[in-house]
Write an enzyme that holds these catalytic residues in place. Structure first.
Site, PDB file in Angstrom:
ATOM      1  N   VAL A   1      10.418  30.359  72.972  1.00 54.75           N
ATOM      2  CA  VAL A   1       9.135  29.951  72.387  1.00 54.75           C
ATOM      3  C   VAL A   1       7.956  30.753  72.951  1.00 54.75           C
ATOM      4  O   VAL A   1       6.994  31.058  72.240  1.00 54.75           O
ATOM      5  CB  VAL A   1       8.917  28.421  72.551  1.00 54.75           C
ATOM      6  CG1 VAL A   1       8.739  28.026  74.014  1.00 54.75           C
ATOM      7  CG2 VAL A   1       7.722  27.947  71.723  1.00 54.75           C
TER       8      VAL A   1
ATOM      9  N   CYS B   1      14.246  42.551  87.502  1.00 56.07           N
ATOM     10  CA  CYS B   1      14.345  42.760  86.057  1.00 56.07           C
ATOM     11  C   CYS B   1      12.971  43.120  85.474  1.00 56.07           C
ATOM     12  O   CYS B   1      12.855  43.986  84.612  1.00 56.07           O
ATOM     13  CB  CYS B   1      14.903  41.505  85.400  1.00 56.07           C
ATOM     14  SG  CYS B   1      15.061  41.657  83.613  1.00 56.07           S
TER      15      CYS B   1
ATOM     16  N   SER C   1      12.224  37.467  73.210  1.00 55.74           N
ATOM     17  CA  SER C   1      13.469  37.063  73.873  1.00 55.74           C
ATOM     18  C   SER C   1      14.239  36.029  73.069  1.00 55.74           C
ATOM     19  O   SER C   1      15.349  35.665  73.425  1.00 55.74           O
ATOM     20  CB  SER C   1      13.143  36.472  75.240  1.00 55.74           C
ATOM     21  OG  SER C   1      12.432  35.250  75.068  1.00 55.74           O
ATOM     22  N   GLY C   2      13.627  35.520  71.987  1.00 60.63           N
ATOM     23  CA  GLY C   2      14.254  34.435  71.251  1.00 60.63           C
ATOM     24  C   GLY C   2      13.851  33.081  71.797  1.00 60.63           C
ATOM     25  O   GLY C   2      14.407  32.051  71.437  1.00 60.63           O
TER      26      GLY C   2
ATOM     27  N   GLY D   1       6.032  37.051  77.280  1.00 62.10           N
ATOM     28  CA  GLY D   1       5.640  35.644  77.246  1.00 62.10           C
ATOM     29  C   GLY D   1       5.548  35.026  78.630  1.00 62.10           C
ATOM     30  O   GLY D   1       5.916  33.870  78.818  1.00 62.10           O
TER      31      GLY D   1
ATOM     32  N   CYS E   1      17.713  36.825  84.153  1.00 63.93           N
ATOM     33  CA  CYS E   1      16.783  37.392  83.200  1.00 63.93           C
ATOM     34  C   CYS E   1      17.512  37.940  81.963  1.00 63.93           C
ATOM     35  O   CYS E   1      18.264  38.904  82.056  1.00 63.93           O
ATOM     36  CB  CYS E   1      16.076  38.503  83.955  1.00 63.93           C
ATOM     37  SG  CYS E   1      15.125  39.606  83.008  1.00 63.93           S
TER      38      CYS E   1
END
Length: 395
Positions: free
Chosen positions: A12, A100, A9-10, A124, A200
């Protein structure tokens, strides 16, 4: 080598999930989901998708894994955005994050992953999965994440056995601080990145502007209901059985403008939700006003003074039969059966003692203590120990 597709997702969390899987010897591929995006209502500086996809690409490069962007905006608009408009229009408050996960990440996205010959899909999320043999069946369990402050099992409360079978949650055993530490040690660009908030994979959205795209502003009254209103003095009848009592106690209060006094105006009842304090813009009360109910038909908002107002609280809620969902299908209740559980009606809420009762037309969830702002359209999720057994849409 088993192949895993990670939803990068970009952020952490998914970055570290990808790193851990690679360490464990999986063949890892990173995919970034581009979901519906509308600059006119997104507070873009908070979470622009371009920046996120760029960060995801840099993480993939650093880890030496293949990466691509998949555009799911059409499916996202159809399954999530349109659903949100429908729910708000009916005066319900949807939870797009739960949907989502069910409709996009573990359905559309999972199908793409399986087409790429993946054995698993990983995210994640702060939650865990376990499995056991029951009879001849392999049964999967969804468990809370080890980090109590970050447990995200609630957002996955609508997953099925089939979806869980193919899911991996690599960071579920870790605390958030440990995840950031790993990211920093590995020199990942996302190590210090703020957690995204809002819808989301879309980011923060200005909800009124978002809803105004389809639900036009319409001026109406804000009516304040006094805490000592006779509405709350309903006499409790004699019940011939438990189900009658549960049905009576699950009924919400019904207000009309004559029950209180008009204290202000609003621009559309469908923009407000139970328990909401912000946005009413009514002064002159000792304690702030809270929304205790909305009537989208008559376009009236009912408010009560203070967070202990009687209109905010009740013990019992109801889930219609077709909106009951069991992750652990083997534990599903038959009509007339009961179960002691811990339950929550929103993501950040601590688990509360409750019992389930299965009726012919649905399920009653009865809490030991009254709950504030039980809201139609939201999800109630029930647990035993740290296992999430099932969920349902509050009716």
């Amino acid at each position: 080598m088993k192949r895993v597709i990670v939803g990068l997702s970009g952020g952490v969390d998914s970055s570290v999930a990808a790193y851990l899987l690679k360490q464990q010897g999986y063949e890892v591929i990173g995919l970034f989901m581009k979901n519906w995006h509308d600059d006119s209502v997104t507070i873009s500086k908070e979470c622009p998708w371009l920046e996120d996809s760029n960060d995801a690409m840099l993480v993939a490069e650093k880890l030496g894994i293949p990466f691509q962007v998949v555009d799911l905006s059409e499916q996202y608009k159809e399954r999530i955005v349109d659903y949100m408009f429908r729910e708000y229009k009916m005066g319900r408050t949807p939870n797009p994050d739960v949907l989502c996960n069910r409709e996009i990440k573990f359905d559309v996205f999972m199908d793409i992953a399986l087409d790429l010959k993946a054995d698993y899909v990983a995210t994640g999320h702060y939650c865990r999965k376990s499995e056991q043999e029951i009879g001849a069946e392999r049964v999967y369990s969804l468990l809370a994440g080890k980090d109590d402050n970050k447990d995200q099992s609630y957002f996955l409360c609508q997953l099925s056995q089939q979806q869980l079978a193919k899911a991996l949650f690599p960071i579920g055993e870790l605390k958030k601080s440990e995840v950031r530490e790993i990211a920093a040690q590995q020199g990942l660009v996302t190590a210090d990145k703020k957690d995204s908030q809002g819808l989301c994979f879309i980011g923060k959205v200005r909800l009124p502007e978002f809803l105004q795209q389809q639900l036009k502003p319409k001026e109406g009254l804000i009516v304040q209901i006094p805490n000592d209103s006779t509405i709350y003095d309903t006499e409790t009848p004699e019940f011939s059985n438990q189900e009658e009592a549960l049905k009576f106690n699950s009924q919400k209060f019904h207000y009309s403008p004559e029950d209180g006094k008009a204290v202000g105006k609003h621009q559309g009842a469908h923009y407000f939700t139970k328990g909401q304090r912000k946005g009413l813009a009514v002064g002159g009360t000792v304690e702030p006003l809270f929304v205790i109910d909305t009537d989208v038909e008559r376009n009236v908002i009912y408010a009560g003074e203070g967070k202990h107002h009687r209109g905010l609280y009740r013990n019992v809620l109801f889930v219609k039969a077709d909106e009951i969902h069991w992750i652990r299908e083997d534990l599903a209740l038959e009509i007339g059966e009961e179960m002691e559980v811990m339950a929550r009606i929103r993501y950040r809420q601590a688990l509360k003692k409750a019992s389930l009762y299965r009726a012919a037309d649905g399920m009653y969830v009865s809490f030991n203590e009254p709950q504030s702002a039980i809201t139609e359209g939201q999800f109630v999720a029930w647990y035993q120990d740290d296992e999430l057994l099932g969920s349902g849409v509050i009716s």
